[in-house]
Design an enzyme around this catalytic site. Structure first.
Site, PDB file in Angstrom:
ATOM      1  N   GLY A   1      19.289 -21.104   5.891  1.00  0.00           N
ATOM      2  CA  GLY A   1      18.247 -21.898   5.253  1.00  0.00           C
ATOM      3  C   GLY A   1      16.935 -21.914   6.007  1.00  0.00           C
TER       4      GLY A   1
ATOM      5  CD  GLU B   1      -1.444 -37.688  11.513  1.00  0.00           C
ATOM      6  OE1 GLU B   1      -1.274 -38.609  10.686  1.00  0.00           O
ATOM      7  OE2 GLU B   1      -0.870 -36.583  11.434  1.00  0.00           O
TER       8      GLU B   1
ATOM      9  CB  ALA C   1       7.775 -32.429  14.500  1.00  0.00           C
TER      10      ALA C   1
ATOM     11  N   GLY D   1      -2.369 -32.270  10.022  1.00  0.00           N
ATOM     12  CA  GLY D   1      -1.115 -32.978  10.236  1.00  0.00           C
ATOM     13  C   GLY D   1      -0.664 -32.864  11.672  1.00  0.00           C
ATOM     14  CB  ALA D   2      -1.003 -34.853  14.584  1.00  0.00           C
TER      15      ALA D   2
ATOM     16  CE  LYS E   1      11.733 -26.531  17.772  1.00  0.00           C
ATOM     17  NZ  LYS E   1      11.193 -26.225  16.423  1.00  0.00           N
TER      18      LYS E   1
ATOM     19  N   GLY F   1       4.015 -31.878   5.839  1.00  0.00           N
ATOM     20  CA  GLY F   1       5.313 -32.376   5.398  1.00  0.00           C
ATOM     21  C   GLY F   1       6.026 -31.432   4.458  1.00  0.00           C
TER      22      GLY F   1
ATOM     23  CG  HIS G   1      18.280 -36.916  44.467  1.00  0.00           C
ATOM     24  ND1 HIS G   1      17.015 -37.270  44.051  1.00  0.00           N
ATOM     25  CD2 HIS G   1      18.152 -36.396  45.714  1.00  0.00           C
ATOM     26  CE1 HIS G   1      16.149 -36.994  45.015  1.00  0.00           C
ATOM     27  NE2 HIS G   1      16.821 -36.451  46.032  1.00  0.00           N
TER      28      HIS G   1
END
Length: 470
Positions: free
Chosen positions: A45, A209, A189, A186-187, A56, A276, A448
């Protein structure tokens, strides 16, 4: 016209549909039965082919390029000019997509899922008519049906803005070149991630935005930290503003943006519309069988059932949480319920990530949401810049914020802007899922030196005794 029958028929093979089909296939092997998945184009999809995965890969390319450009800061000397081959970058991205797409096909075969290529629509409560790519038609009948048709990019009408070099996010992942200048509308993702990519590769990027700050669904303080970090990289954000109109001037788009300070003009090579997505509910026969709608989305209960008990709906067409990982979980819930389970969705701990550098991630309630819901809250904050690991790797930007209930210390939300935020977030997701408290988390030993110590310190800060906060 051929007729196929199955115990479970899944319409759509995105991250919701293909996962539902595979889980149903596993259960069919255990209990007896068969599964068919119908997909009109590519397995995986939008997420795999035009969204999550290719974007990505592009982000990784841009980030690696920036690492090389700034290698001298770590004492690494590179002789000669540092450059990139965008065509090769895109070829690598495409290979990743094709490999993963093939992997889904292999998983279908392993789990006994029959894949049918074509566009499907309900013609009665148990039957989907499939139009094949060659125009022929088949019928697929199912005891249970899972609708997983996903969503598509939403195009908006901006006066004058139509023609060459007006991109959607689908276009951007297949970009043939890196624009020298770009205006992104648009801001959220999508817009912010592509702003990082094209800025890092040398383009001049302006993001418009309409809301007061970028990433409007995230905690406001974290969103502002992300805006500060990304602005420092050279991205220009114009918030509280709208693109009113555009015109073609030579080979440029002249964009007129209405801002709090009046109309501003921007001349850019490319305009990217990233405002969107819309659910793919048209033409799939919902009205034919009487599926109940919630405005423009398919209405479902916590079991992912529609008003017709044997028809389920998952993913973006439900409008609940338009995220790939949510669709996948909804698919598992629906598939298991097809075989007699009583699974219900739990949306208390839904992770959300923006894969910029630094990353932005959040889960649970924002501070504002918690206060609006009547909680007395305790807030913990920590900036990773003072961590040894952050200094060692040269990734010091960011902020970690914990929202907890003041009375019992229960974790209500965690919001992160820093390197590896997507990895840090999972501890917070589990904390909310398991109703963990500040006492339990501050009593948990963290390794750590790591970036996750920033989350640990924020828990301690919310508890009132942060060790390393100046």
């Amino acid at each position: 016209m051929a007729t196929y029958e199955a115990d479970v028929v899944v319409l759509g093979a995105g991250p919701g549909g293909y996962v539902a089909a595979i889980r149903a296939g596993q259960l069919a092997k255990e209990h007896g039965g068969s599964v068919i998945c119908i997909e009109r184009e590519y397995l995986g999809g939008t997420c795999l082919n035009w969204g999550c995965i290719p974007s990505k890969a592009m982000i990784a390319h841009a980030e690696r390029y920036q690492h090389v450009l700034h290698a001298k800061e770590m004492g690494i000397l590179i002789n000669g000019t540092v450059d990139y081959d965008f065509e090769q970058m895109q070829a690598r991205k495409n290979k990743i997509v094709q490999t993963l797409r093939g992997g889904i096909g292999m998983l279908f075969k392993k789990n006994g899922v029959q894949s049918i290529e074509g566009t499907g629509k309900l013609i009665d409560p148990h039957t989907i008519e499939v139009t094949r790519p060659d125009g022929s038609k088949d019928l697929v009948r199912g005891k249970n049906i899972i609708l997983a048709t996903g969503s598509s990019v939403m195009k908006i009408n901006i006066p004058g803005l139509e023609g060459e070099n007006v991109w959607t996010s689908d276009d951007a992942v297949n970009a043939p070149f890196v624009p020298d200048s770009m205006l992104i509308l648009g801001a959220g993702a999508v817009g912010v991630e592509f702003s990082f990519v094209f800025n890092a590769l040398g383009g001049h990027v302006t993001v418009v935005e309409m809301m007061p700050h970028i990433l409007p669904t995230f905690d406001e303080e974290i969103a502002k930290e992300a805006e500060r970090a990304l602005s420092k990289q050279g991205i220009q954000f114009i918030t509280g503003s709208t693109l009113k109109s555009a015109e073609r001037v030579g080979d440029r788009w002249r964009c007129y943006v209405e801002t709090p300070n009046g109309i501003q003009q921007f001349d850019v090579q490319v305009v990217l519309i990233g405002v969107g997505r819309k659910p793919n509910v048209d033409g799939i026969g919902l009205e034919t069988v009487g599926i109940q709608m919630n405005k423009r989305y398919v209405a479902v209960d916590e079991s992912m059932r529609t008003n017709i008990p044997h028809i389920y709906a998952i993913g973006d067409i439900t409008g609940i949480a338009p995220l790939a990982h949510v669709a996948s979980m909804q698919g598992i819930v629906a598939a298991e319920n097809c075989f007699g389970a009583a699974r219900r969705m739990d949306y208390r701990a839904v992770p959300n990530v923006v894969y910029t550098v630094p990353e932005v991630a959040g889960v649970g309630l924002t501070e504002q949401q918690a206060r609006e819901q009547g909680y007395e809250v305790r807030i913990g904050k920590f900036q990773p810049r003072i961590l040894g690991r952050a200094m060692a790797v040269g990734e010091r930007d960011g902020l970690v914020k914990v929202v907890a209930d003041a009375k019992y210390g229960q974790i209500l939300g965690v919001h992160i802007c820093c390197s590896h935020a997507s990895d840090l977030l999972q501890e917070a997701v589990l904390a909310i899922k398991l109703e963990a408290t500040l006492d339990e988390l501050v009593d948990t030993i963290h390794p750590h030196p790591t970036m996750v110590e920033a989350l640990m310190e924020a828990f301690h800060d919310a508890a009132g005794h942060c060790i390393h906060k100046a």
